[in-house]
Every structure is written in C-alpha cells, then in structure tokens.
Design an enzyme around this catalytic site. Structure first.
Site, PDB file in Angstrom:
ATOM      1  N   ASP A   8       0.870  -1.177   0.000  1.00  0.00           N
ATOM      2  CA  ASP A   8       0.000   0.000   0.000  1.00  0.00           C
ATOM      3  C   ASP A   8       0.910   1.231   0.000  1.00  0.00           C
ATOM      4  O   ASP A   8       2.083   1.151   0.403  1.00  0.00           O
ATOM      5  CB  ASP A   8      -0.893  -0.023   1.245  1.00  0.00           C
ATOM      6  CG  ASP A   8      -1.944   1.076   1.212  1.00  0.00           C
ATOM      7  OD1 ASP A   8      -2.173   1.653   0.138  1.00  0.00           O
ATOM      8  OD2 ASP A   8      -2.531   1.356   2.273  1.00  0.00           O
ATOM      9  N   ASP A  10      -0.063   4.755   1.217  1.00  0.00           N
ATOM     10  CA  ASP A  10      -0.218   5.568   2.423  1.00  0.00           C
ATOM     11  C   ASP A  10       0.065   4.752   3.675  1.00  0.00           C
ATOM     12  O   ASP A  10      -0.456   3.646   3.859  1.00  0.00           O
ATOM     13  CB  ASP A  10      -1.644   6.136   2.496  1.00  0.00           C
ATOM     14  CG  ASP A  10      -1.939   7.078   1.339  1.00  0.00           C
ATOM     15  OD1 ASP A  10      -1.048   7.867   0.996  1.00  0.00           O
ATOM     16  OD2 ASP A  10      -3.047   7.003   0.773  1.00  0.00           O
TER      17      ASP A  10
END
Length: 487
Positions: A8, A10
């Site tokens: 991912d 963030d």
C-alpha cells in the site's frame, strides 16, 4: 518462491496519508482525516469515503500537489526494503487508493515496477473534485488478481502489505498478508502483524516464507510440535509470573491497609497531643495571669508594727477615758489616735491583700502543676505519634517494595505474553505451511493417481484386445476391465 510484493502507499511506503496532506493545502484536513480514519477502520464504504474526500479538494492546484509529493516523507526503511526485494528478483508494486499526482512521483523515486492508483481530474491546473480509476470500482483483490494473471504468477507467489480496511481483500488472498501498523480490523485478518514503523521489519517474514517453501511435511509437523511445546512452557511461565504478581499485589494492598491504620493512629495521637497542648497553653495563660495579679498586689507584711499600733491606740484611749484633760490636750490625743487608727487600717488592708496573694499563689501553683502534668501527657502522645509515623514509614517502604516486585512480575508476565503471541503467529505460519504442503502432496498424489489410471486404462485396453483374440482372462484382468467399464 515469492515473485511479487504489493505495498500500500499511504502509511506503508510513505509515512502518512497523502490525501490528508493535500487537505491541508485547502484547509479541510480535519474533515478529510475523519473520513480517512473511518474508511481505514472499515466504518464506511471506501468508494463513498474517497469520493467525499476528493470533493473537498476541488480547486486545489495540481502544481502545489506535485510539490507536496516531493516533500512527503518515505516510511523508514522503505527505500532499503524495495531495493532488497528487487535485488532478489521480486517485482514490487503499489496498489493504492491514492492518486496519480502523488503515487507516480513516489513510484518513480523508488523505481517501483507497478503503480496502480486512482486519477484526480483537473482542469486549467485545478482539481475538479472528481476521481476515477481502478480502485474506485474494484477491490484490491481484483486488481491483484489481474496483475498476477498479467505476470503469470499465482497468489502463492505473492506477499501483500497494508494497513487499512481496503487492504484486507489482498492480504487474505496473498500467500503472506502483513498488517503494517494497521487498524484493528486489519490485524484480525492478516497473517503477520508488524507494529514498528520501519518497512525493513517485513523482510525477515518474507525470508522465512521463502525458506519454508523447501520444508517437508514431517519437518513442518516437528516444527509445529516444537513451537507448541515452547508455547506451553511460555504460557506456564507467564501464568506463574502472573500468580507471583498477584501475590505481591495482595501483599502490597495488605501492607497499605496496615500503613493506613498506623497513620490513622499517628494522626489520632497527634490530635490528642494537640488537644492537650491547648490545655497546657490555657493553664500557662491562667498561671501567668495569676502571677501578674500577685505582682500587682501591694502590701506591707509588718505584723509587729500592727501590734505596736494597737497597743498605743489602747493606751491613748485609756488616757482619754481615765484622765481629766484640757481641751487642747484631749484633741491632740484624739487626733493622734485617729492617725494611728488610719495607719492600723492600712496595715490590716495589707494583711488582707497578703491573704489574697497567698490564695492566688496557691492557684498559680495549681495551674503550674497542671502545666507540668499535661506537658508530660502531651509528650507521651507525641512519642506515640512519632512511633506510629515511623511504623507507617516502615510499612510503606515494605509496600513500595512489594509494589515494585508486582510491577516487575507484571512486566515479565507481559513480556512472556508477547512472546506467546509471537509463538502463536509462528504456529499460524507453520499451519499454513502444513496446509500448503498437504495441498501440494494432494496435488502430487492426484497427479500420480491420474497417471496410474492412464497406464491401467491402457493396459485394460490391451487386455481387452487379447480377450477379443480369444485369450482367457484372469480374475484380476477381468476386474480391471470392469473398473474401466470396458466389459
């Protein structure tokens, strides 16, 4: 072998939420942070949350966002981890609900193989408040599946790392799903939980997974047994430490109660001492007032003079009564007698004052005796008070020692509990290995069975040809033909 690692963006590749930082440019960060938090914790639909957040960004300058992307801090260890993975021949991708204006810059900086993200719409250099892209309509599982098919990889050759609710689908489907500083809902679904904000922490788990691919079922079962024994011993140690902590807590509480009782007695003795000291001060005051009155009294203690005056007065009175005197002489004697009587009256007044003084002196002595007696009594209570205060301090010291022991055992028990959690994670991984090995063994056995069936069918067909040519069949040959429904 692991061929693809999906991260991912963030809070995994970068240390923060990109959309929150863009929100700061528009002064709407609080609203965006709240929506982001609720989405990452699974409270609201990700698509709905994303669209609502992007609407709040309408009017933001894309140049400002690109500048922001250059300043966003990378997660500690991100650069080293990605370099390590690529060095091992792994493809590294980010599948993120974040945006092209951010992800492309970060991805290029880290030389990622794939950057799959959403697109922020803009016109005349300003955001329109609209968003589109693969992560608007599809889940991360869908995107990962497409990527694996494109590369010709399987889910068993993939590791996924995420922190939010929208990462769960890819974490569950990958061979190894790692929750990285994740929300509670994500931790429940992940294979591995990493709490330290350093991406390099995922490397040992990937290495261990690689090593486990070469393990046999017997080795995996032995490893599981070893971990279970270790877990049992660790839990036993934890429980023993918890029991010791409980004992120390009970001792501490008991000592604190005793200290409280001793302190109560000390305060009681102090109050009694103070009460008596007030009485001492009152008696001192009364004694001093009495002594002051004594000092203020004036008298002349001349008893002989009083007797002499009385005798002289009687003598004058007798002369006046028994002798014939001229007027002048009589007046002189009368005046003389009156003067003597006045002097005598003064002496008698002094004697009265003296008597009063003696009474006051007795009273003063009584007050003084009270002062001495009460002072001694106050001193006794003072010593009792000091004794109880000292006892209180001694008990408190023991209670503090018991508390420190309690804290020590609790910390040790907590440490053992954390160890047990790690061991349970290891057991979980071994169980996955066992399941994978058994699955693989099943596939191998199925392949062997299929191959055996092909050979047997071919043999049955040959037997049938011989049978048709007049060969007499054995019982086993007949059963073989029946099995494959040739006769």
């Amino acid at each position: 072998m692991i061929k693809l690692v999906v991260l991912d963006l963030d809070n995994v590749i970068i240390d923060g939420e990109a959309i929150d930082e863009i929100g700061k440019l528009m002064g709407v960060e609080d609203k965006i942070i709240n929506l982001t938090k609720r989405a990452m914790e699974g409270e609201i639909d990700f698509k709905e949350s994303l669209e609502e957040r992007v609407k709040l960004l309408k009017g933001a300058r894309i140049d400002d966002i690109k500048k922001l992307a250059q300043t966003l801090p990378l997660m500690e260890g991100a650069k080293e981890t990605i370099k390590y993975l690529k060095g091992k021949g792994c493809k590294v991708a980010t599948i993120t609900g974040s945006f092209d204006l951010i992800a492309d810059i970060i991805g290029e900086k880290l030389n990622l193989d794939y950057i799959i993200c959403n697109k922020l719409h803009h016109k005349n250099g300003l955001l329109t408040g609209e968003v589109s892209g693969p992560l608007v309509e599809k889940t991360k599982y869908d995107i990962l599946k497409e990527l694996l098919e494109e590369e010709g990889f399987s889910f068993d050759e993939c590791v996924a790392v995420g922190d939010g609710a929208n990462d769960i689908s890819m974490l569950e489907s990958a061979k190894l799903g790692i929750a990285f500083n994740a929300k509670p809902i994500v931790k429940e679904k992940a294979d591995i939980i990493v709490e330290e904000k350093n991406l390099k922490c995922i490397i040992p788990f990937i290495e261990e997974l690689e090593e486990s691919n070469n393990i046999t079922l017997e080795e995996a079962l032995d490893k599981k047994s070893e971990y279970e024994d270790k877990l049992s011993a660790t839990l036993k140690e934890r429980d023993e430490l918890n029991n010791k902590a409980k004992e120390k807590k009970e001792l501490r509480d008991e000592l604190n109660n005793k200290a409280k009782e001793a302190l109560g007695l000390a305060i009681k003795f102090r109050d009694k001492r103070n009460e008596i000291n007030k009485m001492v001060e009152e008696n001192k005051r009364l004694r001093d007032e009495t002594n002051k009155k004594i000092r203020e009294l004036k008298w002349s203690p001349f008893r002989r003079k009083r007797l002499k005056l009385e005798k002289e007065i009687r003598k004058i009175d007798k002369i006046i009564e028994t002798q014939v005197l001229d007027m002048k002489k009589e007046n002189e004697l009368v005046n003389r007698a009156n003067d003597l009587r006045k002097e005598l009256a003064k002496i008698k007044e002094d004697e009265k004052t003296m008597a009063e003084s003696l009474e006051l002196k007795k009273l003063s002595e009584k007050y003084h005796e009270n002062v001495v007696k009460l002072s001694n009594e106050a001193q006794e209570y003072h010593e009792k008070m000091l004794e109880q205060f000292q006892k209180t301090d001694e008990i408190r010291a023991q209670a503090d020692e018991a508390h420190n022991e309690f804290v020590k055992f609790m910390k040790l028990a907590s440490k053992k509990h954390e160890e047990s959690k790690k061991i349970m994670e290891e057991i979980k991984q071994v169980n996955k290995q066992i399941k994978a090995i058994k699955s693989k063994m099943g596939e191998i056995e199925a392949a062997k069975t299929h191959k055996r069936e092909i050979i047997e069918r071919k043999k049955a067909e040959e037997i049938y040809k011989l049978f048709k040519d007049g060969k007499k069949l054995t019982k086993d040959e007949l059963l073989l033909l029946q099995r494959y429904k040739i006769v």
